[in-house]
Design an enzyme around this catalytic site. Structure first.
Site, PDB file in Angstrom:
ATOM      1  N   ARG A  11       3.985  29.778  -1.346  1.00  0.00           N
ATOM      2  CA  ARG A  11       3.744  28.356  -1.651  1.00  0.00           C
ATOM      3  C   ARG A  11       4.607  27.436  -0.783  1.00  0.00           C
ATOM      4  NH1 ARG A  11       3.515  30.017  -7.254  1.00  0.00           N
ATOM      5  NH2 ARG A  11       1.339  30.279  -7.801  1.00  0.00           N
ATOM      6  N   LYS A  61       1.546  18.103  11.723  1.00  0.00           N
ATOM      7  CA  LYS A  61       0.149  18.523  11.569  1.00  0.00           C
ATOM      8  C   LYS A  61       0.068  20.007  11.902  1.00  0.00           C
ATOM      9  CE  LYS A  61      -2.621  14.379  12.382  1.00  0.00           C
ATOM     10  NZ  LYS A  61      -3.566  13.705  13.299  1.00  0.00           N
ATOM     11  N   GLU A 120      -0.668  13.485  27.807  1.00  0.00           N
ATOM     12  CA  GLU A 120      -0.240  13.030  26.473  1.00  0.00           C
ATOM     13  C   GLU A 120       1.013  12.148  26.580  1.00  0.00           C
ATOM     14  OE1 GLU A 120      -1.709  13.462  23.495  1.00  0.00           O
ATOM     15  OE2 GLU A 120      -2.986  15.250  23.624  1.00  0.00           O
ATOM     16  N   LYS A 138       6.278   8.895  19.358  1.00  0.00           N
ATOM     17  CA  LYS A 138       5.517   9.581  18.311  1.00  0.00           C
ATOM     18  C   LYS A 138       6.283   9.561  16.992  1.00  0.00           C
ATOM     19  CE  LYS A 138       2.729  13.345  16.844  1.00  0.00           C
ATOM     20  NZ  LYS A 138       1.876  14.468  17.178  1.00  0.00           N
ATOM     21  N   GLU A 187      -1.506   9.742   8.186  1.00  0.00           N
ATOM     22  CA  GLU A 187      -2.623   9.076   8.851  1.00  0.00           C
ATOM     23  C   GLU A 187      -3.528   8.345   7.861  1.00  0.00           C
ATOM     24  OE1 GLU A 187      -3.942  11.459  12.209  1.00  0.00           O
ATOM     25  OE2 GLU A 187      -5.863  10.434  12.188  1.00  0.00           O
ATOM     26  N   ARG A 237      -1.096   5.917  12.583  1.00  0.00           N
ATOM     27  CA  ARG A 237      -1.054   7.211  13.274  1.00  0.00           C
ATOM     28  C   ARG A 237      -2.360   7.485  14.027  1.00  0.00           C
ATOM     29  NH1 ARG A 237       1.661  12.930  11.311  1.00  0.00           N
ATOM     30  NH2 ARG A 237       1.062  14.094  13.177  1.00  0.00           N
ATOM     31  N   ASN A 283      -4.731   8.925  18.502  1.00  0.00           N
ATOM     32  CA  ASN A 283      -5.983   9.554  18.928  1.00  0.00           C
ATOM     33  C   ASN A 283      -6.626   8.810  20.093  1.00  0.00           C
ATOM     34  OD1 ASN A 283      -5.807  11.526  16.927  1.00  0.00           O
ATOM     35  ND2 ASN A 283      -6.658  10.117  15.416  1.00  0.00           N
ATOM     36  N   HIS A 333      -8.957  10.576  22.396  1.00  0.00           N
ATOM     37  CA  HIS A 333      -9.320  11.855  21.780  1.00  0.00           C
ATOM     38  C   HIS A 333     -10.769  11.914  21.296  1.00  0.00           C
ATOM     39  CE1 HIS A 333      -5.089  12.696  22.111  1.00  0.00           C
ATOM     40  NE2 HIS A 333      -5.252  13.888  21.573  1.00  0.00           N
ATOM     41  N   HIS A 359     -12.667  14.797  22.763  1.00  0.00           N
ATOM     42  CA  HIS A 359     -13.219  15.916  21.983  1.00  0.00           C
ATOM     43  C   HIS A 359     -14.692  16.139  22.310  1.00  0.00           C
ATOM     44  CE1 HIS A 359      -9.805  15.635  18.809  1.00  0.00           C
ATOM     45  NE2 HIS A 359      -9.547  16.546  19.728  1.00  0.00           N
ATOM     46  N   HIS A 401      -7.409  20.606  27.049  1.00  0.00           N
ATOM     47  CA  HIS A 401      -7.325  19.498  26.090  1.00  0.00           C
ATOM     48  C   HIS A 401      -6.693  18.246  26.736  1.00  0.00           C
ATOM     49  CE1 HIS A 401      -6.835  17.240  22.420  1.00  0.00           C
ATOM     50  NE2 HIS A 401      -5.532  17.154  22.641  1.00  0.00           N
TER      51      HIS A 401
HETATM   52  N1  GLY Z   1      -1.765  14.586  17.784  1.00  0.00           N
HETATM   53  C1  GLY Z   1      -2.001  13.463  16.967  1.00  0.00           C
HETATM   54  C2  GLY Z   1      -1.125  13.404  15.768  1.00  0.00           C
HETATM   55  O1  GLY Z   1      -0.183  14.163  15.657  1.00  0.00           O
HETATM   56  O2  GLY Z   1      -1.350  12.602  14.899  1.00  0.00           O
END
Ligand code: GLY
Length: 364
Positions: free
Chosen positions: A119, A141, A183, A225, A235, A240, A244, A247, A251, A265
């Protein structure tokens, strides 16, 4: 050594950035061991090229390796099961810190395994690619890919520490490096015009591995960031989502090229940023000179900046169709990140995909 703190209350953590940090990993990780050992998740390529260096840097700390095959296929239900079972066999406890030692795939997989095993146990990111150092290792993430799409099963799970050693990038090939650089540029485009202008001057030095320039580029990007994650960890506010930028277009390009080596990417993000700026010009929210400047910088950095060079011109409908599957859709609409200028990205939820398709049909 540079230090960046991500302030998230009890989930706060530090990001340490410095050349040679991994060679002194034991000094930084000693406080995170249990019974003198750390469980380390890595992939075969990273472990064979850099594992010995990490183990030497850990000194007296025993590294218990859990190694998966290199490549995106490990970021799967099967890969997750292997990592979770291996951690359990090794006697992982909730107070353990699992070390994710690798690129974005390893960080996402190990982080998600840490989020669910027992957990939840803690984890530490030691990213070994530029892309992971400036993006995926920060912000919590974690995810695996499933049949319905990439990163669709996962958790927000913040690491306890991020250890970034730019010298680890010495074994990275040029193409991967440039892809990660995209990035870095993204942070300048989102909200830091002076940083973008610095990159116009010093991007070559960052890419060439000039130590001070590379470390400065990484630190500013990571700091950018961290500030955004602090304000919108999950997000939800839209803040946040600015990360993107490039992106949604990117994508679609990755989906069209089968998420293959044809387009990495970071390369998709570079071209995606160019398209986001061009689309912003078309919608009269951004000056054409800014969009041209963005394209020039990506071209100068050896990154793709036109659809034609990838053989993807004239298929606007197909590219827009991929956006229907974007996981950031809300209420049936795809959210786009556009730009008012270099350094001022904005979210737009009112864009018709038909308009995007027409724009992409014409774009070269
Ligand atoms: N790579 C985008 C984020 O971490 O929100």
């Amino acid at each position: 050594m540079d230090r960046v703190t991500v302030s998230l209350g009890e989930r706060s953590y530090r990001i340490l950035i410095g050349n040679g940090l991994v060679d002194r990993a034991g000094d930084h990780l000693a406080g995170f061991t249990r019974n003198g050992r750390l469980l380390v998740v890595s992939d075969e390529t990273v472990w064979s090229t850099l594992g010995a260096r990490l183990q030497t840097g850990l000194g007296d700390i025993e590294a218990v390796p859990v190694i998966v095959p290199a490549g995106e296929d490990s970021k799967s239900w099967a890969g997750l099961r292997f990592v979770v079972d291996s951690l359990l066999s090794a006697g992982v406890e909730r107070s353990d810190h699992v070390v994710a030692f690798g690129g974005g795939m390893v960080g996402d997989l190990a982080g998600f395994a840490a989020a669910i095993v027992n957990r939840g146990c803690r984890f530490i990111q030691v990213p070994t690619t530029l892309l992971a150092q400036v993006d995926s290792s920060v912000g919590g993430k974690t995810a695996i890919n499933v049949a319905a799409g990439k990163n669709l099963v996962g958790a927000f799970h913040q690491p306890s520490l991020v250890l970034i050693d730019p010298l680890l990038l010495g074994t990275l090939d040029d193409r991967q490096l440039r892809a990660g650089y995209a990035e870095i540029v993204k942070y300048g485009l989102i909200e830091d015009r002076p940083f973008f202008e610095w990159l116009e001057e010093q991007g070559g030095a960052v890419l060439a591995g000039e130590p001070a320039a590379r470390t400065k580029g990484i630190t500013i990007a990571v700091n950018g960031k961290a500030r955004i994650v602090e304000e919108d960890e999950r997000e939800t506010s839209g803040r946040r989502a600015l990360l993107n930028l490039g992106h949604t277009f990117g994508h679609a390009l990755e989906a069209e090229t089968g998420y293959s080596d044809r387009l990495l990417h970071g390369e998709a993000v570079a071209l995606g940023c160019v398209l986001a700026f061009d689309f912003s010009v078309e919608r009269d929210v951004c000056a054409a000179e800014d969009a041209a400047r963005v394209r020039r910088h990506f071209v100068a950095s050896g990154l793709p900046a036109t659809l034609s060079e990838l053989g993807l011109a004239g298929i606007g409908d197909r590219l827009a169709a991929h956006m229907v599957h974007d996981k950031k859709r809300e209420g049936g609409r795809t959210t786009f990140i556009l730009a008012r200028s270099i350094g001022q990205a904005v979210m737009d939820k009112a864009i018709e995909l038909a308009d995007v398709a027409r724009f992409l049909e014409r774009a070269r």
